[in-house]
Design a protein around this motif. Structure first.
Motif, PDB file in Angstrom:
ATOM      1  N   UNK A   1       0.828  -1.205   0.000  1.00  0.00           N
ATOM      2  CA  UNK A   1       0.000   0.000   0.000  1.00  0.00           C
ATOM      3  C   UNK A   1       0.864   1.257   0.000  1.00  0.00           C
ATOM      4  N   UNK A   2       1.937   1.243   0.761  1.00  0.00           N
ATOM      5  CA  UNK A   2       2.828   2.400   0.788  1.00  0.00           C
ATOM      6  C   UNK A   2       3.495   2.612  -0.571  1.00  0.00           C
ATOM      7  N   UNK A   3       3.880   1.518  -1.224  1.00  0.00           N
ATOM      8  CA  UNK A   3       4.476   1.627  -2.556  1.00  0.00           C
ATOM      9  C   UNK A   3       3.470   2.195  -3.554  1.00  0.00           C
ATOM     10  N   UNK A   4       2.213   1.774  -3.424  1.00  0.00           N
ATOM     11  CA  UNK A   4       1.175   2.298  -4.306  1.00  0.00           C
ATOM     12  C   UNK A   4       0.964   3.787  -4.056  1.00  0.00           C
ATOM     13  N   UNK A   5       1.009   4.170  -2.811  1.00  0.00           N
ATOM     14  CA  UNK A   5       0.814   5.588  -2.459  1.00  0.00           C
ATOM     15  C   UNK A   5       1.881   6.461  -3.105  1.00  0.00           C
ATOM     16  N   UNK A   6       3.099   5.943  -3.163  1.00  0.00           N
ATOM     17  CA  UNK A   6       4.196   6.696  -3.763  1.00  0.00           C
ATOM     18  C   UNK A   6       4.038   6.849  -5.274  1.00  0.00           C
ATOM     19  N   UNK A   7       3.341   5.903  -5.912  1.00  0.00           N
ATOM     20  CA  UNK A   7       3.177   5.949  -7.366  1.00  0.00           C
ATOM     21  C   UNK A   7       1.947   6.745  -7.795  1.00  0.00           C
TER      22      UNK A   7
ATOM     23  N   UNK B   1      -1.322   9.515  -7.714  1.00  0.00           N
ATOM     24  CA  UNK B   1      -1.601  10.900  -7.346  1.00  0.00           C
ATOM     25  C   UNK B   1      -2.228  10.904  -5.960  1.00  0.00           C
ATOM     26  N   UNK B   2      -2.086  11.991  -5.196  1.00  0.00           N
ATOM     27  CA  UNK B   2      -2.715  12.055  -3.872  1.00  0.00           C
ATOM     28  C   UNK B   2      -4.220  11.813  -3.940  1.00  0.00           C
ATOM     29  N   UNK B   3      -4.855  12.297  -5.023  1.00  0.00           N
ATOM     30  CA  UNK B   3      -6.303  12.142  -5.155  1.00  0.00           C
ATOM     31  C   UNK B   3      -6.688  10.672  -5.361  1.00  0.00           C
ATOM     32  N   UNK B   4      -5.945   9.980  -6.216  1.00  0.00           N
ATOM     33  CA  UNK B   4      -6.265   8.583  -6.507  1.00  0.00           C
ATOM     34  C   UNK B   4      -6.041   7.706  -5.276  1.00  0.00           C
ATOM     35  N   UNK B   5      -4.921   7.935  -4.580  1.00  0.00           N
ATOM     36  CA  UNK B   5      -4.668   7.146  -3.370  1.00  0.00           C
ATOM     37  C   UNK B   5      -5.770   7.366  -2.342  1.00  0.00           C
TER      38      UNK B   5
ATOM     39  N   UNK C   1     -14.683   0.573  -8.684  1.00  0.00           N
ATOM     40  CA  UNK C   1     -14.792   1.471  -9.819  1.00  0.00           C
ATOM     41  C   UNK C   1     -13.546   2.307 -10.042  1.00  0.00           C
ATOM     42  N   UNK C   2     -13.541   3.023 -11.135  1.00  0.00           N
ATOM     43  CA  UNK C   2     -12.527   4.024 -11.486  1.00  0.00           C
ATOM     44  C   UNK C   2     -11.113   3.458 -11.406  1.00  0.00           C
ATOM     45  N   UNK C   3     -10.901   2.252 -11.934  1.00  0.00           N
ATOM     46  CA  UNK C   3      -9.583   1.626 -11.840  1.00  0.00           C
ATOM     47  C   UNK C   3      -8.543   2.286 -12.741  1.00  0.00           C
ATOM     48  N   UNK C   4      -8.973   3.081 -13.711  1.00  0.00           N
ATOM     49  CA  UNK C   4      -8.014   3.761 -14.580  1.00  0.00           C
ATOM     50  C   UNK C   4      -7.162   4.757 -13.807  1.00  0.00           C
ATOM     51  N   UNK C   5      -7.631   5.224 -12.659  1.00  0.00           N
ATOM     52  CA  UNK C   5      -6.818   6.134 -11.859  1.00  0.00           C
ATOM     53  C   UNK C   5      -5.665   5.392 -11.177  1.00  0.00           C
ATOM     54  N   UNK C   6      -5.734   4.053 -11.166  1.00  0.00           N
ATOM     55  CA  UNK C   6      -4.686   3.243 -10.553  1.00  0.00           C
ATOM     56  C   UNK C   6      -3.661   2.758 -11.571  1.00  0.00           C
ATOM     57  N   UNK C   7      -4.127   2.437 -12.790  1.00  0.00           N
ATOM     58  CA  UNK C   7      -3.220   1.907 -13.804  1.00  0.00           C
ATOM     59  C   UNK C   7      -3.904   2.010 -15.165  1.00  0.00           C
ATOM     60  N   UNK C   8      -3.145   2.270 -16.238  1.00  0.00           N
ATOM     61  CA  UNK C   8      -3.753   2.392 -17.566  1.00  0.00           C
ATOM     62  C   UNK C   8      -4.511   1.152 -18.023  1.00  0.00           C
ATOM     63  N   UNK C   9      -4.088  -0.039 -17.576  1.00  0.00           N
ATOM     64  CA  UNK C   9      -4.779  -1.269 -17.966  1.00  0.00           C
ATOM     65  C   UNK C   9      -6.126  -1.418 -17.269  1.00  0.00           C
ATOM     66  N   UNK C  10      -6.293  -0.713 -16.171  1.00  0.00           N
ATOM     67  CA  UNK C  10      -7.563  -0.626 -15.452  1.00  0.00           C
ATOM     68  C   UNK C  10      -8.222  -1.989 -15.237  1.00  0.00           C
TER      69      UNK C  10
END
Length: 414
Positions: free
Chosen positions: A31-37, A39-43, A102-111
């Protein structure tokens, strides 16, 4: 002999001999690694919950109130460990389910396609969100569910427009989605300070509305026949369509029990499960209304602040469902659980308390953010291996042997 999921442990160690290192198996670190990658809004969107986030914390804390009691010298063989489950008339090799998000595109382009593909390869049922970033047909086709002999379910945020509801369900059925998951607790977004403080609502910019934007009924009725997905669509077109989509998926008005008959008519004889059940009376009404299962969930704490932890309600609900008399030749309703699942031990506890299957959400979302489809796969394999090892080391040859007797409450007097 079964295909042991715990083999992931050996796979990691053998890989280490040639200098390979896995994605972290520490899901808190992930989770911390994801937070670093991100945007603050997406996390914040994924990590956040309702108001003070008391419900989300309660979900995690409730797991700590149950302890597994290991048993020794029971001739347990890890290679033969099995964890089969039967859900809505179909057998599955593991008790895991991909919870809708929902809104998985904010996490990764492959969504959504990455998540669905990972689930399909591991034969874990994937639940496609109404608020997906990719249309339901594209996800089903590109994840190759039929080729992998896997299963996809469709999660519905129930629109106010019955014609739109009918269109979405017909599309899902035609595409190959087998089970309808009706989420009951999101007819209005909860008070979520992490999103509010950043004025972040991705739906207003056309994110997370791919299923609706691609729907012919929606386009005709709410976009004057002009698709908001067309290359010629303007920013104003997209904003207008987004507002219309939100008003359908989160209208501020709850449906009623009597309206379940309409869903049954529209979906036909396929399985329907109600997601968001938190009490025995509601479970009873669901079954009486002809639903095929209940999904015990508080939406990961994202909707009602100060609500009871889902795990606390699971056993009483599962006891009620298991006590229902069913006609000969028919199966009893299915019980699914989510909210707060982070480890293999969590999965084991939920199964001991009566769940037929356990859905996972945020952990795989962090894997998606860090490494796309491979990240999701790694998280699912991590949880399955952890679950299998934990169960076998506690003295169980199969999850079919689980019961509440395998647990004790840590907050109860000795």
């Amino acid at each position: 002999m079964s295909d042991p999921k715990s083999g992931f442990l050996r796979e990691i160690y053998i890989g280490g001999l040639t200098g390979q290192r896995p994605q972290t198996t520490d899901l808190k670190l992930l989770e911390q690694q994801a937070r670093e990658k991100l945007s603050p809004e997406a996390y914040a969107y994924v990590a956040g919950s309702a108001s003070t986030e008391t419900t989300a914390r309660a979900n995690l804390a409730e797991f700590e109130k149950w302890a597994i009691v290991p048993r020794m010298l029971r001739s347990t063989t890890l290679a033969d460990f099995t964890s089969p489950t039967r859900l809505f008339g179909r057998d599955y090799p593991t008790p895991l389910i991909i919870a809708p998000m929902g809104v998985q595109a904010q996490l990764h382009p492959q969504a959504d396609i990455a998540t669905a593909s990972a689930a399909a390869e591991l034969q874990i049922p994937y639940t496609h969100s109404s608020a997906a970033s990719r249309p339901l047909e594209a996800v089903y086709e590109q994840a190759r569910f039929e080729e992998n002999e896997s299963d996809a379910w469709f999660q519905l945020y129930w629109p106010t427009d019955d014609e739109l509801t009918e269109s979405l369900l017909k599309r899902a059925k035609k595409a190959g989605y087998r089970v309808l998951v009706v989420t009951l607790d999101t007819w209005q977004l909860g008070w979520r300070p992490r999103d509010l403080d950043q004025a972040y609502n991705p739906f207003l910019t056309g994110e997370g509305v791919a299923n609706v934007f691609s729907d012919p009924v929606f386009v005709e009725k709410y976009c004057d026949g002009k698709s908001p997905l067309a290359p010629t669509a303007t920013k104003d077109d997209i904003t207008s369509a987004s507002v219309a989509a939100i008003s359908q998926l989160s209208p501020g008005v709850s449906r009623s029990w009597s309206e379940l008959a309409l869903l049954r008519k529209l979906w036909g004889d396929g399985p329907i499960v109600l997601k968001g059940i938190q009490s025995v009376p509601d479970a009873a009404r669901a079954i009486q209304a002809g639903m095929d299962g209940v999904w015990v969930s508080n939406h990961g704490g994202r909707q009602v602040d100060g609500a009871v932890a889902s795990l606390r309600q699971l056993h009483s609900i599962s006891e009620y469902v298991r006590g229902i008399e069913v006609e000969e030749g028919k199966e009893r309703p299915t019980v699914i659980f989510d909210s707060g699942v982070r480890t293999g031990a969590n999965v084991m506890v939920a199964l001991c308390l009566g769940a037929d299957a356990v859905a996972v959400g945020r952990p795989w979302a962090w894997g998606l953010a860090v490494n796309g489809q491979e990240g999701v796969t790694s998280v699912l394999k991590t949880i399955l291996a952890d679950f299998e090892l934990n169960s076998a080391l506690a003295g169980f040859q199969s999850s079919t042997q689980f019961s509440k007797a395998a647990l004790v409450r840590t907050d109860a007097p000795l």
